[in-house]
Design a protein around this motif. Sequence first.
Motif, PDB file in Angstrom:
ATOM      1  N   ILE A 192      29.914  12.091  -9.976  1.00 36.54           N
ATOM      2  CA  ILE A 192      30.239  13.365  -9.387  1.00 36.54           C
ATOM      3  C   ILE A 192      30.996  14.339 -10.269  1.00 36.54           C
ATOM      4  N   THR A 193      32.068  13.569 -10.599  1.00 35.08           N
ATOM      5  CA  THR A 193      33.097  14.556 -11.361  1.00 35.08           C
ATOM      6  C   THR A 193      32.865  14.853 -12.736  1.00 35.08           C
ATOM      7  N   VAL A 194      31.757  14.399 -13.416  1.00 35.63           N
ATOM      8  CA  VAL A 194      31.723  14.469 -14.795  1.00 35.63           C
ATOM      9  C   VAL A 194      30.117  14.856 -14.963  1.00 35.63           C
ATOM     10  N   TYR A 195      29.053  14.122 -14.750  1.00 34.62           N
ATOM     11  CA  TYR A 195      27.684  14.239 -14.838  1.00 34.62           C
ATOM     12  C   TYR A 195      27.035  15.401 -14.109  1.00 34.62           C
TER      13      TYR A 195
ATOM     14  N   ALA B  48      27.763   2.785   1.557  1.00 32.35           N
ATOM     15  CA  ALA B  48      27.498   4.213   1.634  1.00 32.35           C
ATOM     16  C   ALA B  48      27.334   4.837   0.115  1.00 32.35           C
ATOM     17  N   ILE B  49      28.099   4.346  -0.889  1.00 26.65           N
ATOM     18  CA  ILE B  49      27.747   4.473  -2.182  1.00 26.65           C
ATOM     19  C   ILE B  49      26.409   4.320  -2.686  1.00 26.65           C
TER      20      ILE B  49
ATOM     21  N   ILE C 196      32.030  15.884  -0.730  1.00 29.24           N
ATOM     22  CA  ILE C 196      33.067  15.177   0.236  1.00 29.24           C
ATOM     23  C   ILE C 196      32.481  13.785   0.892  1.00 29.24           C
ATOM     24  N   LEU C 197      31.251  13.996   1.274  1.00 31.02           N
ATOM     25  CA  LEU C 197      30.587  12.588   1.528  1.00 31.02           C
ATOM     26  C   LEU C 197      30.591  11.605   0.611  1.00 31.02           C
TER      27      LEU C 197
ATOM     28  N   LEU D 297      34.418   9.996   1.850  1.00 29.00           N
ATOM     29  CA  LEU D 297      33.962   9.091   2.749  1.00 29.00           C
ATOM     30  C   LEU D 297      33.439   7.681   2.055  1.00 29.00           C
ATOM     31  N   ALA D 298      32.839   7.830   1.037  1.00 26.66           N
ATOM     32  CA  ALA D 298      32.091   6.569   0.239  1.00 26.66           C
ATOM     33  C   ALA D 298      33.069   5.963  -0.631  1.00 26.66           C
ATOM     34  N   HIS D 299      33.318   7.040  -1.752  1.00 31.98           N
ATOM     35  CA  HIS D 299      34.056   6.620  -2.642  1.00 31.98           C
ATOM     36  C   HIS D 299      35.610   6.255  -2.231  1.00 31.98           C
TER      37      HIS D 299
END
Length: 464
Positions: A275-278, A330-331, A355-356, A360-362
């Motif tokens: 999420i945060t890089v790729y 969830a992940i 956000i999901l 919620l998952a991570h």
Amino acid sequence: MTTAPTTPTTPSAPAAPSAGGARPWAGKRRVLASAFVGTTIEWYDYYLYGTAAALVFNGQFFPDASPLAGTIASFATLAVGVVVRPLGGVVAGHLGDRVGRKSLLVASLLLMGVASTLIGLLPTFAQVGWWAVAGLVTLRVLQGLSAGAEWGGSALLSVEHAPARHRGFFGSFTQVGSAAGMLLASGSFFVVQHVLTAEQFAAFGWRLPFLASAALVAVGLWIRLGVQDAPEFTALKDAGEVERAPLRVLLRDHRRVLVVTIGLRLAQNAVYYLITVYLLSYLTSERGDSEAGVTAVMIGSAVGLATGPFWGWLSDRVGRKPVTVGGVVAIGVFGWVLFAFADAGPLVLLPLVVILGMNLAHDAVYGPQAAWFAEQFPVQVRFSGVTVAYQVATVLAGGFMPMIAALLLAAGGGRPWLIAGYLSLLSVVSLAACLAAADPAGVRARAERAARRAEPALTPEGAL
């Protein structure tokens, strides 16, 4: 003096300094501030590199490569810092189990601050050629060594100071520091990108967030120097009962617990890097938008300031296992949702999708993680255990995730479904680890519920 080894199948939970009263945080504010502020600054510096690797490093340090090769090379330098994190963790674990948690935290913060500031001063490939790449890799290695020492010390300092019924909540302050660090990192790039023109950002603007590290580190050091090691470790050290070779004892007597703890982190770390890089790189190449991902990550990181402590608190009430299992499942599903949306969804709604995945998952996995990791190991090898497990999992599933994702995208003919399948596979492994891990908090929560059910109902005649 060397203590007798403990059985690897019976992990020792951190001893609580008190039974846990109505105000468990009384006298602990500086500890929580150290865990939150120090870790925020540490991860701000570390995540700056990831954001810069996705947005600018391919052009600044690999300008002659093709777009795909430049992206992979940029992400490879990101992975270098992750590869050396276990080495930093091994050294920090050995010293942390022998000398103390505080000393290692001060050293790690200094090292990270120096490395990040120097990245902000580093010449580009156009100025000094391959010396720029060598300098970038060297400074990334120093960042990795620092990050390898940071998490375990901060997590243990907060958890070992915590009352028994609030370890998940206290430990979450270390985890929230990660979200706050990402918020600062993505926020700083967001501000710089909007204040400066694209040409100014490429020329010098990307350096400003790195240079700001020097001032932030000074604040973190002031807070951390005022914190002491927890009474549990101090008593062990004063009695001369620390292990001379904690890593050797860990590998000899706690191998199964170590492997299980590594597995607990795989899916969580993979989805975070995804999420945060790729995602930032993917949206730039596939949708021509370099800002939507940064904005969404910034919003998700801000929400994480609340969801991290919530999941830690909930794990104190119902146990680490049920909370973490829900997050891992969830992940496993989220990767498919993320790329379906990234390919065709309206990017204005991207923050809701992030956000999901993040909150919620991570965060359901990451929030209770500091406490659950600490509860797997006895105090004599606890720093070594949590640090080695955390950093090895980071290498296996985290730092390589952007590079693996780029390769899987190419292998899939430009379609991202192999990436989503890879994340689901890691989630299956983490689910197996969740089911195998000891859960002292869950045992305590079930015992408390059983005790409440066994209490006789209070009748009017028996009321006081």
